[in-house]
Design a protein around this motif. Sequence first.
Motif, PDB file in Angstrom:
ATOM      1  N   PHE A   1       0.835  -1.199   0.000  1.00  0.00           N
ATOM      2  CA  PHE A   1       0.000   0.000   0.000  1.00  0.00           C
ATOM      3  C   PHE A   1       0.875   1.256   0.000  1.00  0.00           C
ATOM      4  O   PHE A   1       0.634   2.205  -0.754  1.00  0.00           O
ATOM      5  N   VAL A   2       1.893   1.283   0.845  1.00  0.00           N
ATOM      6  CA  VAL A   2       2.776   2.453   0.935  1.00  0.00           C
ATOM      7  C   VAL A   2       3.526   2.635  -0.370  1.00  0.00           C
ATOM      8  O   VAL A   2       3.670   3.762  -0.868  1.00  0.00           O
ATOM      9  N   LEU A   3       4.019   1.547  -0.959  1.00  0.00           N
ATOM     10  CA  LEU A   3       4.766   1.661  -2.216  1.00  0.00           C
ATOM     11  C   LEU A   3       3.888   2.145  -3.361  1.00  0.00           C
ATOM     12  O   LEU A   3       4.340   2.888  -4.233  1.00  0.00           O
ATOM     13  N   ARG A   4       2.615   1.731  -3.390  1.00  0.00           N
ATOM     14  CA  ARG A   4       1.713   2.184  -4.449  1.00  0.00           C
ATOM     15  C   ARG A   4       1.354   3.659  -4.300  1.00  0.00           C
ATOM     16  O   ARG A   4       1.212   4.372  -5.293  1.00  0.00           O
ATOM     17  N   LYS A   5       1.173   4.121  -3.077  1.00  0.00           N
ATOM     18  CA  LYS A   5       0.701   5.485  -2.847  1.00  0.00           C
ATOM     19  C   LYS A   5       1.834   6.508  -2.753  1.00  0.00           C
ATOM     20  O   LYS A   5       1.570   7.715  -2.714  1.00  0.00           O
ATOM     21  N   THR A   6       3.083   6.089  -2.696  1.00  0.00           N
ATOM     22  CA  THR A   6       4.199   7.023  -2.557  1.00  0.00           C
ATOM     23  C   THR A   6       4.248   8.037  -3.703  1.00  0.00           C
ATOM     24  O   THR A   6       4.397   9.240  -3.433  1.00  0.00           O
ATOM     25  N   PRO A   7       4.137   7.645  -4.971  1.00  0.00           N
ATOM     26  CA  PRO A   7       4.170   8.671  -6.038  1.00  0.00           C
ATOM     27  C   PRO A   7       3.034   9.673  -5.926  1.00  0.00           C
ATOM     28  O   PRO A   7       3.219  10.868  -6.215  1.00  0.00           O
ATOM     29  N   GLU A   8       1.870   9.256  -5.482  1.00  0.00           N
ATOM     30  CA  GLU A   8       0.750  10.187  -5.341  1.00  0.00           C
ATOM     31  C   GLU A   8       0.998  11.179  -4.206  1.00  0.00           C
ATOM     32  O   GLU A   8       0.652  12.365  -4.311  1.00  0.00           O
ATOM     33  N   VAL A   9       1.583  10.710  -3.140  1.00  0.00           N
ATOM     34  CA  VAL A   9       1.874  11.599  -2.010  1.00  0.00           C
ATOM     35  C   VAL A   9       2.939  12.609  -2.414  1.00  0.00           C
ATOM     36  O   VAL A   9       2.862  13.792  -2.044  1.00  0.00           O
ATOM     37  N   ILE A  10       3.916  12.182  -3.172  1.00  0.00           N
ATOM     38  CA  ILE A  10       4.964  13.097  -3.628  1.00  0.00           C
ATOM     39  C   ILE A  10       4.387  14.140  -4.578  1.00  0.00           C
ATOM     40  O   ILE A  10       4.786  15.307  -4.562  1.00  0.00           O
ATOM     41  N   ALA A  11       3.421  13.744  -5.395  1.00  0.00           N
ATOM     42  CA  ALA A  11       2.835  14.660  -6.378  1.00  0.00           C
ATOM     43  C   ALA A  11       1.899  15.682  -5.752  1.00  0.00           C
ATOM     44  O   ALA A  11       1.540  16.664  -6.395  1.00  0.00           O
ATOM     45  N   LEU A  12       1.507  15.516  -4.529  1.00  0.00           N
ATOM     46  CA  LEU A  12       0.584  16.463  -3.887  1.00  0.00           C
ATOM     47  C   LEU A  12       1.242  17.835  -3.740  1.00  0.00           C
ATOM     48  O   LEU A  12       2.421  17.938  -3.401  1.00  0.00           O
TER      49      LEU A  12
END
Length: 124
Positions: free
Chosen positions: A21-32
């Motif tokens: 879950f963390v690995l999948r959502k990391t790019p989205e969190v960085i893009a915020l």
Amino acid sequence: MNSEILLQITFVLSFAGMVCFVLRKTPEVIALPEKDYFQNVKKIIRNEESKARSYLKEKSVVWENSLHKFLLRVRILFLRADNKVLSLTQRLKQRAEKKRRPDEYWKDIKTSLKKKPSQEDKPA
């Protein structure tokens, strides 16, 4: 025994799920965008920092004043002690002088007695 193995398998699978879950959502969190979510927090932090700095400046002035007063009082105490030590050393020096010259001590007493006329010698 089976329950221990089952607990270990459940723990490993749960941990692996969290990692995925963390690995999948990391790019989205960085893009915020940072400004939209954290701007209020930064303002609050800046405000609190300025309050803390002003408070510390006020306290440092009070601290410096109290330290100044304390050091002045300590200085006065040291000067008084120095004066007392000086007077004691002078007394000791005078006593040593009298012990070195006992003849002069008695001569001083004799001369002081000679200078004072007794009352019987005074004419009436």
